[in-house]
Design an enzyme around this catalytic site. Structure first.
Site, PDB file in Angstrom:
ATOM      1  CB  CYS A  79      -1.155   0.150   1.247  1.00 38.06           C
ATOM      2  SG  CYS A  79      -1.908  -1.533   1.238  1.00 38.06           S
ATOM      3  CG  HIS A 100      -6.625   0.836  -0.105  1.00 39.92           C
ATOM      4  ND1 HIS A 100      -5.387   1.574  -0.534  1.00 39.92           N
ATOM      5  CD2 HIS A 100      -6.085   0.187   0.891  1.00 39.92           C
ATOM      6  CE1 HIS A 100      -4.239   1.035   0.014  1.00 39.92           C
ATOM      7  NE2 HIS A 100      -4.877   0.214   0.942  1.00 39.92           N
ATOM      8  CB  CYS A 160      -0.942   1.237   7.454  1.00 39.85           C
ATOM      9  SG  CYS A 160      -2.365   0.628   6.996  1.00 39.85           S
ATOM     10  N   GLY A 172       1.581  -3.521   4.552  1.00 39.31           N
ATOM     11  CA  GLY A 172       1.654  -5.051   4.823  1.00 39.31           C
ATOM     12  C   GLY A 172       2.877  -5.293   5.272  1.00 39.31           C
TER      13      GLY A 172
END
Length: 426
Positions: free
Chosen positions: A120, A379, A409, A411
């Site tokens: 992300c 997203h 944030c 992963g």
């Protein structure tokens, strides 16, 4: 809520002493480097999963965002020295997605490219990398962005290359496995979101209220045309008819009154639902970065300056709590306080991510995602890091505010954060 870093079972806190001091954002020699300006910041509308943008692959969306930036600031494409684009789901896209995007945007074949996968944070990392290259004197003009078509992510056939002999075989969803699945705990990242909710005491009602406000804010922003300046219309052929997509698709499909009625998505008695988590989407965003020296030479007007950026990494299962660390690091290096930031864009991968960051840093909700976030807008994972930066820049301009911070944030237990400053006020 403050947690101490005492064992693996508890989330780390940005207020706790770190095992090793963070590295300086810039060296002493780098501190004298020219500033880096953003001279264009555009994005496509965000399409719903298998929605209006589904006919386009990620590089086509990326090309639209890049072209929109070039058209806005009138930079000669021959001056662009590199294009770097985030893309998390490249399976089936074809080789060198960033290269496809730049050529699709009409840039010369002489312009090099690089595709980044930092989940992300891919798009934001692309911006950070190009900013670093310009500060180091390696580039003067660069394009950075992110692009994703989650609708076009294929299914995988593990073991098919060696041949199937007999019995049923497994089909793997590339979108989930490569984009939304934690390989360390072997579970969907939503399960890790539930761990965060439990530790902070974020009830279903708290998360639903946050998501509902995100929807209301985004719907209001769309109704008032507040995204128009940042969105590049994209032409799509749907059932033989040309359709212009210039409005985020998700918010128009959502009804706030339905949010409390949804069932938990990951655990039988869980708190996270499809509504208080981000949706699955398609879209792209890009910025053009120019060195301060080149800016004057070309007579370009800066929209914003990149004040600084930083990253953080810790235990993968606490990816939800990484953003406040990254934010704290960049603020410390810039000698700024949380109160010095006028607006925040905290990516709503899950409502708990934004709630945790707001809680840890003491940020009021009226300064966060004021036009809604990913719970409503969506997203597209490789795009979102730049999308929130683009939105933040336009918000600072519209509200005549000085400084903003965007964070996402990632992963694997990471986060990135970027601080930008309104060039009109400096």
């Amino acid at each position: 809520i403050i947690f101490s870093l005492i064992d693996e079972g508890n989330p780390p806190s940005p207020h706790s002493p770190q095992k090793a001091p963070p590295l300086p954002l810039f060296s002493k020699t780098m501190s004298k480097a020219p500033r880096v300006a953003i001279v264009a910041a555009k994005r496509t509308a965000l399409g719903a999963f298998q929605g209006k943008l589904a006919p386009l692959k990620a590089p086509q969306l990326g090309a639209a965002a890049i072209r929109g930036c070039l058209d806005f600031c009138k930079v000669n494409p021959e001056l662009v020295q590199e294009v770097r684009m985030g893309n998390v789901l490249p399976a089936g896209v074809g080789q060198a997605p960033a290269r496809q995007a730049l050529l699709g945007a009409g840039l010369p074949v002489s312009v090099p490219s690089c595709t980044i996968n930092k989940v992300c944070g891919s798009g934001m990392r692309a911006v950070m990398d190009m900013e670093n290259a310009i500060r180091a004197g390696q580039k003067n003009v660069a394009v950075a962005g992110g692009m994703e078509s989650m609708s076009n992510a294929p299914f995988l056939l593990p073991g098919a290359r060696a041949g199937y002999r007999m019995n049923n075989q497994k089909v793997v969803d590339c979108m989930v496995y490569d984009g939304l699945w934690d390989p360390y705990s072997d579970m969907h990242m939503g399960h890790l979101g539930e761990i965060c909710a439990q530790n902070y005491g974020f009830t279903r009602e708290i998360q639903d209220n946050f998501a509902s406000e995100s929807v209301r804010r985004s719907q209001k922003a769309i109704k008032e045309g507040l995204f128009k300046e940042e969105i590049i219309p994209v032409k799509v052929s749907i059932k033989g008819k040309e359709v212009v997509v210039d409005t985020d698709e998700g918010p128009g499909l959502l009804k706030v009154e339905k949010i409390p009625q949804l069932k938990p998505a990951f655990q039988k008695n869980g708190t996270i639902t499809a509504a208080n988590a981000s949706s699955i989407n398609d879209g792209a965003a890009a910025v053009i970065l120019v060195s301060e020296n080149k800016l004057q030479e070309l007579g370009l007007k800066p929209l914003a300056w990149i004040a600084g950026h930083n990253v953080h990494a810790h235990e993968p299962k606490w990816f939800t709590t990484a953003p406040p660390f990254a934010c704290k690091k960049v603020l410390e290096k810039l000698n700024l306080k949380v109160s010095d930031i006028d607006l925040w864009e905290i990516n709503e991968a899950f409502a708990v991510v934004s709630l945790a960051c707001m809680t840890e840093l003491g940020i009021p909700h009226d300064k966060v995602n004021i036009n809604g976030g990913a719970c409503a807008l969506g997203h597209p994972i490789g795009c979102s890091g730049v999308r929130i930066l683009v939105t933040l820049l336009h918000l600072l301009k519209r509200h005549n505010l000085k400084r903003g911070c965007a964070t996402v944030c990632i992963g694997g237990g990471e986060a990135t954060a970027v601080v930008i400053e309104n060039a009109d006020l400096l």
